[in-house]
Design an enzyme around this catalytic site. Structure first.
Site: not given
Ligand code: AMP
Ligand code: ZN
Length: 104
Positions: A29-30, A82, A91, A95, A97
């Site tokens: 995760d970024i 989520n 997003v 996915h 976590h």
């Molecule tokens: P959610 O809030 O459950 O939809 O999780 C989306 C996750 O994607 C968040 O924890 C972000 O930090 C992560 N994220 C968004 N863009 C990227 C990316 N380019 N590379 C890695 N993680 C990302």
């Protein structure tokens, strides 16, 4: 469709995968919320886990989640999907976590 995780899966951003299989990929995760914070993402686009109804995709996803948990954490971890903006999804490509306070 303009989906950031579809672009990551296709390699468009050159994101390094921690591991991958036929059905899913895993990457860091970024914006990590724990010492270990890895996202495990099905290759095929669905919006959230409640749309993931293919047995093959579910099995492939969970096999990769188990591998990430085994290889990247000490065996204690949280697994979070989520689902929906009110519940923290930002997003809209399914996915998981994988979060842990202790790396392997
Ligand atoms: P959610 O809030 O459950 O939809 O999780 C989306 C996750 O994607 C968040 O924890 C972000 O930090 C992560 N994220 C968004 N863009 C990227 C990316 N380019 N590379 C890695 N993680 C990302
Ligand atoms: Zn997508």
């Amino acid at each position: 469709m303009d989906c950031i995780f579809c672009k990551i899966v296709s390699g468009e951003f050159g994101t390094e995968f921690v591991t991958q299989n036929e059905h899913a990929v895993a990457f860091k995760d970024i914006n990590p919320q724990a010492k270990v914070h890895i996202l495990v993402v099905p290759r095929d686009h669905t919006s959230n886990v409640s749309e993931l109804d293919s047995a093959d995709s579910l099995l492939g996803l969970f096999e990769l989640i188990r591998e990430v948990a085994k290889e990247q954490t000490d065996g204690q971890f949280r697994l979070q999907f989520n689902t929906g903006s009110r519940e923290g999804q930002s997003v809209f490509h399914t996915h998981a976590h994988v979060l842990s306070a202790q790396s392997n």
